[in-house]
Design an enzyme around this catalytic site. Structure first.
Site, PDB file in Angstrom:
ATOM      1  CG  ASN A 171      -4.798   8.352  -2.400  1.00 33.72           C
ATOM      2  OD1 ASN A 171      -4.534   7.425  -2.751  1.00 33.72           O
ATOM      3  ND2 ASN A 171      -6.292   8.462  -2.131  1.00 33.72           N
ATOM      4  CG  ASP A 263      -9.517   5.845  -1.042  1.00 32.94           C
ATOM      5  OD1 ASP A 263      -8.690   6.821  -0.891  1.00 32.94           O
ATOM      6  OD2 ASP A 263      -9.308   4.825  -1.718  1.00 32.94           O
ATOM      7  CG  ASP A 305     -10.930   0.188  -4.835  1.00 38.90           C
ATOM      8  OD1 ASP A 305     -10.334  -0.781  -4.828  1.00 38.90           O
ATOM      9  OD2 ASP A 305     -10.340   1.052  -5.478  1.00 38.90           O
TER      10      ASP A 305
END
Length: 327
Positions: A171, A263, A305
């Protein structure tokens, strides 16, 4: 409150409060913002919970309303937050996302000297791992400070010593640290994980220009048992024991927001991997990659998100072709 004994996944890492512009006039001119939770590890925690896994999330938050909000949001999604730490001196971090009519949104972080950046190695406790099967971490929290990096390293070593499996998503966040420091720290953490989840650009950042197959082999030689490369519009490929499996992408008609897609991909993969890690086969690896591709693609279909990520029932219906993907 003590959590019950069985926990599929422990994830450790910073969460922040996200403010997004409602319109597309930009932060300078937009008067209205929405508030939500954001953070790679908490994104994974919520999505895994929706996919039927029991997840524990640990981080350090300020003793402030933003910290309260993060805990109540995660707890409301079914994530165990009973081991979260509070810092009376450092604040909970926030960041702003500026939506545009073209390209990816621009983000502005306000996390310097945050509570999460003050995570210390001595904060990491064995109790965090009670009843836990798997640890998931990313390269974001190690980028916040030297002490946070050492805390994540300690957690990975402790998990390994206690017999947990470990997944690591680099990430990469170039805004947080120098390229030299990022490369050094991220490479040093790869040997501690069982599942490594880079994107192609991250692989190139870490190893230089190589073929996809060379990336897989190079990372396997560092210690992970499974390497999963995210290929963007080309899907993904997994490497195990000298073998590789490629899964086709899940095609969507448009992309609204790519933040959180990696994610969601990680959660999709882990939700299958955790049920098959004792004997991961070519078939189960392909199933894991397929679910990961779908989750990653769907995450680009909404602002935020994690809010639009599907439940296990919804994802199974999509895979079975019983419903049309509408987001």
């Amino acid at each position: 409150m003590q959590p019950n004994n069985r926990t599929d996944v422990l994830t450790i890492g910073e969460s922040m409060v996200l403010f997004q512009t409602i319109g597309e006039k930009g932060i300078k001119y937009e008067p209205l913002f929405t508030k939500s939770l954001a953070g790679a590890e908490s994104n994974v925690a919520i999505t895994l919970t929706r996919l039927g896994k029991k997840v524990r999330w640990v981080s350090k938050l300020g003793k402030d309303p933003f910290g309260d909000y993060i805990l109540s949001t995660l707890g409301g999604e079914g994530v165990d937050v009973s081991y979260a730490l509070r810092d009376v001196e450092k604040p909970t971090a926030v960041y702003f996302k500026e939506s545009k009519s073209y390209g990816d949104p621009t983000v502005y972080y306000y996390r310097k000297n945050s509570a999460a950046s003050n995570l210390q190695p001595e904060d990491v406790q064995k109790e965090w791992f009670d009843g836990v099967k798997h640890l998931h971490v990313t390269g974001i929290t190690p980028a916040l400070s030297e002490n946070a990096a050492e805390a994540i390293r300690k957690a990975m070593k402790m998990a390994k010593d206690m017999g947990l499996t470990i997944s690591f998503d680099p990430n990469l966040r170039r805004k947080l640290w120098s390229e030299e420091k990022a490369r050094s720290v991220l490479l040093s953490l790869i040997p501690l994980c069982d599942v490594f989840l880079p994107g192609v650009e991250e692989a190139e950042f870490l190893l230089g220009q190589q073929s996809i197959e060379e990336y897989g082999e190079s990372f396997l030689q560092m210690g992970p048992k499974v390497v999963v490369l995210k290929l963007g519009a080309e899907g993904s490929i997994g490497f195990i024991n000298g073998d590789s499996v490629k899964a086709a992408p899940h095609v969507v008609s448009q992309v609204i927001d790519t933040v959180g897609a990696g994610d969601a991909f990680a959660a999709g993969f882990l939700s299958v991997y955790l049920d098959n890690e004792a004997a991961l086969t070519h078939v189960s690896l392909e199933i894991a990659l397929t679910r990961a591709n779908i989750l990653g693609a769907l995450a680009t279909q909404f602002k935020g998100d994690w809010e639009g990520n599907p439940s296990l029932e919804e994802i199974n219906s999509i895979i079975a072709g019983r419903v049309e993907a509408t987001r």
